[in-house]
Write a protein that holds these residues in place. Structure first.
Motif, PDB file in Angstrom:
ATOM      1  N   ASN A  16       3.784 -22.541  59.324  1.00  0.00           N
ATOM      2  CA  ASN A  16       2.655 -22.783  60.244  1.00  0.00           C
ATOM      3  C   ASN A  16       1.353 -22.611  59.481  1.00  0.00           C
ATOM      4  O   ASN A  16       1.341 -22.149  58.341  1.00  0.00           O
ATOM      5  CB  ASN A  16       2.712 -21.841  61.460  1.00  0.00           C
ATOM      6  N   MET A  17       0.256 -22.976  60.129  1.00  0.00           N
ATOM      7  CA  MET A  17      -1.051 -22.928  59.460  1.00  0.00           C
ATOM      8  C   MET A  17      -1.457 -21.502  59.100  1.00  0.00           C
ATOM      9  O   MET A  17      -2.013 -21.245  58.029  1.00  0.00           O
ATOM     10  CB  MET A  17      -2.097 -23.581  60.375  1.00  0.00           C
ATOM     11  N   THR A  18      -1.173 -20.550  59.998  1.00  0.00           N
ATOM     12  CA  THR A  18      -1.626 -19.174  59.757  1.00  0.00           C
ATOM     13  C   THR A  18      -0.985 -18.613  58.493  1.00  0.00           C
ATOM     14  O   THR A  18      -1.664 -18.039  57.624  1.00  0.00           O
ATOM     15  CB  THR A  18      -1.279 -18.284  60.969  1.00  0.00           C
ATOM     16  N   TYR A  34       3.355 -29.241  65.090  1.00  0.00           N
ATOM     17  CA  TYR A  34       3.710 -29.029  66.504  1.00  0.00           C
ATOM     18  C   TYR A  34       2.551 -29.324  67.448  1.00  0.00           C
ATOM     19  O   TYR A  34       2.726 -29.331  68.659  1.00  0.00           O
ATOM     20  CB  TYR A  34       4.270 -27.616  66.719  1.00  0.00           C
ATOM     21  N   LYS A  35       1.360 -29.585  66.907  1.00  0.00           N
ATOM     22  CA  LYS A  35       0.226 -29.994  67.748  1.00  0.00           C
ATOM     23  C   LYS A  35       0.175 -31.513  67.867  1.00  0.00           C
ATOM     24  O   LYS A  35      -0.635 -32.047  68.593  1.00  0.00           O
ATOM     25  CB  LYS A  35      -1.098 -29.509  67.150  1.00  0.00           C
ATOM     26  N   ALA A  37     -12.309 -29.151  64.443  1.00  0.00           N
ATOM     27  CA  ALA A  37     -12.485 -29.196  65.907  1.00  0.00           C
ATOM     28  C   ALA A  37     -12.117 -27.842  66.496  1.00  0.00           C
ATOM     29  O   ALA A  37     -11.110 -27.248  66.102  1.00  0.00           O
ATOM     30  CB  ALA A  37     -11.602 -30.283  66.530  1.00  0.00           C
ATOM     31  N   ALA A  77      -2.818 -28.377  73.483  1.00  0.00           N
ATOM     32  CA  ALA A  77      -3.575 -27.701  72.422  1.00  0.00           C
ATOM     33  C   ALA A  77      -2.810 -26.494  71.885  1.00  0.00           C
ATOM     34  O   ALA A  77      -3.097 -25.999  70.791  1.00  0.00           O
ATOM     35  CB  ALA A  77      -4.939 -27.274  72.953  1.00  0.00           C
ATOM     36  N   ASN A  94     -10.517 -25.320  69.010  1.00  0.00           N
ATOM     37  CA  ASN A  94      -9.325 -25.428  69.863  1.00  0.00           C
ATOM     38  C   ASN A  94      -9.603 -25.040  71.310  1.00  0.00           C
ATOM     39  O   ASN A  94      -8.717 -25.132  72.140  1.00  0.00           O
ATOM     40  CB  ASN A  94      -8.189 -24.563  69.309  1.00  0.00           C
ATOM     41  N   ASP A 105      -9.933 -26.326  58.754  1.00  0.00           N
ATOM     42  CA  ASP A 105      -8.853 -26.164  59.723  1.00  0.00           C
ATOM     43  C   ASP A 105      -8.765 -27.451  60.544  1.00  0.00           C
ATOM     44  O   ASP A 105      -9.597 -27.710  61.412  1.00  0.00           O
ATOM     45  CB  ASP A 105      -9.145 -24.958  60.628  1.00  0.00           C
ATOM     46  N   VAL A 162      -6.149 -28.196  62.449  1.00  0.00           N
ATOM     47  CA  VAL A 162      -5.047 -28.068  63.416  1.00  0.00           C
ATOM     48  C   VAL A 162      -5.382 -28.735  64.747  1.00  0.00           C
ATOM     49  O   VAL A 162      -4.561 -29.446  65.321  1.00  0.00           O
ATOM     50  CB  VAL A 162      -4.666 -26.581  63.620  1.00  0.00           C
ATOM     51  N   HIS A 163      -6.590 -28.507  65.240  1.00  0.00           N
ATOM     52  CA  HIS A 163      -6.919 -29.086  66.553  1.00  0.00           C
ATOM     53  C   HIS A 163      -7.419 -30.526  66.442  1.00  0.00           C
ATOM     54  O   HIS A 163      -7.267 -31.309  67.375  1.00  0.00           O
ATOM     55  CB  HIS A 163      -7.962 -28.226  67.272  1.00  0.00           C
ATOM     56  N   HIS A 166     -10.929 -20.936  65.138  1.00  0.00           N
ATOM     57  CA  HIS A 166      -9.726 -20.176  65.498  1.00  0.00           C
ATOM     58  C   HIS A 166      -9.633 -19.010  64.507  1.00  0.00           C
ATOM     59  O   HIS A 166     -10.003 -19.147  63.344  1.00  0.00           O
ATOM     60  CB  HIS A 166      -8.522 -21.108  65.354  1.00  0.00           C
ATOM     61  N   ALA A 168      -7.368 -17.907  62.841  1.00  0.00           N
ATOM     62  CA  ALA A 168      -6.537 -18.175  61.656  1.00  0.00           C
ATOM     63  C   ALA A 168      -7.354 -18.748  60.506  1.00  0.00           C
ATOM     64  O   ALA A 168      -6.876 -18.762  59.360  1.00  0.00           O
ATOM     65  CB  ALA A 168      -5.400 -19.129  62.011  1.00  0.00           C
ATOM     66  N   SER A 180      -0.935 -28.553  61.676  1.00  0.00           N
ATOM     67  CA  SER A 180       0.355 -28.067  62.180  1.00  0.00           C
ATOM     68  C   SER A 180       1.015 -29.172  62.987  1.00  0.00           C
ATOM     69  O   SER A 180       0.455 -29.645  63.974  1.00  0.00           O
ATOM     70  CB  SER A 180       0.152 -26.837  63.071  1.00  0.00           C
TER      71      SER A 180
END
Ligand SMILES: Cc1ncc(COP(=O)(O)O)c(C=O)c1O
Length: 404
Positions: free
Chosen positions: A86-88, A218-219, A166, A25, A168, A193, A195-196, A115, A117, A216
């Motif tokens: 990145n997302m942020t 990298y997840k 979702a 995560a 995180n 969002d 990302v998760h 999150h 962000a 993102s």
């Protein structure tokens, strides 16, 4: 349907170090195909985009292929894929741009499930414009984000609703489709969002009703790259700050400076990897990749849900463990405390047993406050992804059992 986790694990060189990687995560490991795609770009020769020589053309192709890959992953349009670090960073950029025409008395709705962000950029943008922030609440007993409350929170002054697909930490997957429909009914935009959620379920930005969908790579087995997916026609209406000679069209005008071209080739390889996870899915044919992604991610969801039942069920049998996530629809992410030990101590104990987990608030800062965990070191987070197996889960359970 069987999911060949042994085959999947063999694709990840890092997994051979003997650790149980339950820290996905916070960022996943990367398969050989992604490593090779990144290295291969540098090996072949790449240049900056827009030049007359072949190496420059290769970078242009990498960018175009990456946008198409993200469109295949999310169901969006390649011309609406904004790429960035990145997302942020991208969310701050979009918050700055979208808030340009907010006025005093306008409203923004954020949620305490998210999150930070997908909270702070909107709260800070609202403060700059004199807009009001309304908060969607989490039901403490279920960790659900009830969609019904949005009826009360929305008004004709609502400009934007920011909500996660979702959590995180507790894994809750809110009914984004219902929330987005309510937001659209009052003319508000919806920033989701993802990302998760993206590594765990098939994604369809249209079905979700997401005007913006952030993710993102990298997840989900890719390099450290973020993306926001939106309709090109919507992006056409927005004017972000940009350098004078930088691209004026969309999505280029939302992207700043020189892109990480080799990493973008890795993102495309990561999407191809996700598309190849379903049993029987051909591994390298670009044709029909959207369909392969959907089939593959459905298999991932089914596999992870089964494995998570083992993890969550195992933790539930331990009297010295308190679990927080209880939502009906959730990502396979456990958030728990262990009596008599701080989350940091638990994580250190698990690291000694070669189990990687995170501890703290994991930037779900508002939710940690709601759950009363913010000042006590948060909780321990053990998150599954598709390369985890029963041995990973059992090692975690055995190590946590030792702390009784
Ligand atoms: C749900 C969620 N949203 C947003 C973020 C921030 O993503 P990034 O690191 O790409 O800025 C994270 C990172 O952990 C996350 O888990």
């Amino acid at each position: 349907m069987t999911f060949d986790v042994k085959r999947v694990r063999d694709a990840y060189p890092a997994l051979s170090d003997g650790y149980a990687y339950l820290d996905g995560a916070a960022g996943t490991q990367v398969p050989t195909a992604v490593i090779e795609a990144i290295a291969g770009s540098y090996r072949t020769g790449i240049g900056n985009v827009g030049g007359t020589f072949p190496a420059s053309g290769r970078s242009g192709s990498i960018v175009a292929e990456c946008r198409q890959a993200l469109a295949d992953l999310t169901g969006g349009s390649p011309d609406g894929v904004i790429l960035g670090p990145n997302m942020t960073t991208l969310t701050y950029r979009l918050a700055d741009t979208l808030s340009r025409n907010w006025e005093a008395g306008d409203e923004v709705v954020v949620s305490r499930l998210d999150h930070d962000a997908n909270i702070r950029p909107w709260v800070q943008a609202a403060a700059r414009r004199g807009a009001m922030v309304r908060w969607a609440a989490v039901d403490m007993s279920t960790t659900e984000l009830p969609a019904a409350q949005y009826g009360e929170l929305l008004s004709e002054r609502t400009r934007l609703v920011a909500v996660t697909a979702a959590s995180n930490v507790v894994g809750t997957r809110p009914n984004v489709t219902a929330i987005a429909a309510a937001a659209h009914a009052v003319g508000a935009l919806v920033y989701v969002d993802g990302v998760h959620a993206t590594p765990h379920v098939p994604v369809d930005v249209g079905a979700l009703g997401a005007d913006f969908y952030a993710t993102s790579a990298y997840k989900w087995s890719g390099p450290h790259i973020g993306a926001v997916v939106a309709e090109p026609a919507l992006l056409e209406t927005l004017q972000p700050d940009k350098l004078a000679p930088a691209p004026a069209g969309v999505p280029g005008r939302f992207e700043r400076g020189t892109a990480a071209f080799a990493d973008l080739a890795g993102v495309t390889a990561a999407v191809e990897h996700l598309a190849s996870l379903a049993p029987g899915a051909p591994s390298a044919a670009p044709a029909g990749r959207r369909q392969r992604v959907l089939a593959s991610m459905a298999a991932v969801e089914e596999y992870e849900t089964r494995l998570f039942a083992r993890l969550s069920g195992g933790l539930d049998t331990m009297e010295h463990v308190m679990q927080y996530g209880r939502a009906a629809r959730r990502a396979p992410t456990a958030f728990f405390t262990v009596a008599g030990h701080t989350p940091g101590q638990v994580a250190a104990h698990l690291a000694e047993r070669q189990v990687n987990v995170w501890h703290g608030d994991n930037y779900a800062w508002e939710l940690a406050g709601v759950l009363g965990l913010r000042d006590s070191g948060g909780a321990v987070r053990a998150g599954l992804v598709h390369y985890n197996d029963e041995a990973d889960v059992d090692r975690l359970l055995a190590a946590v059992a030792e702390l009784a």
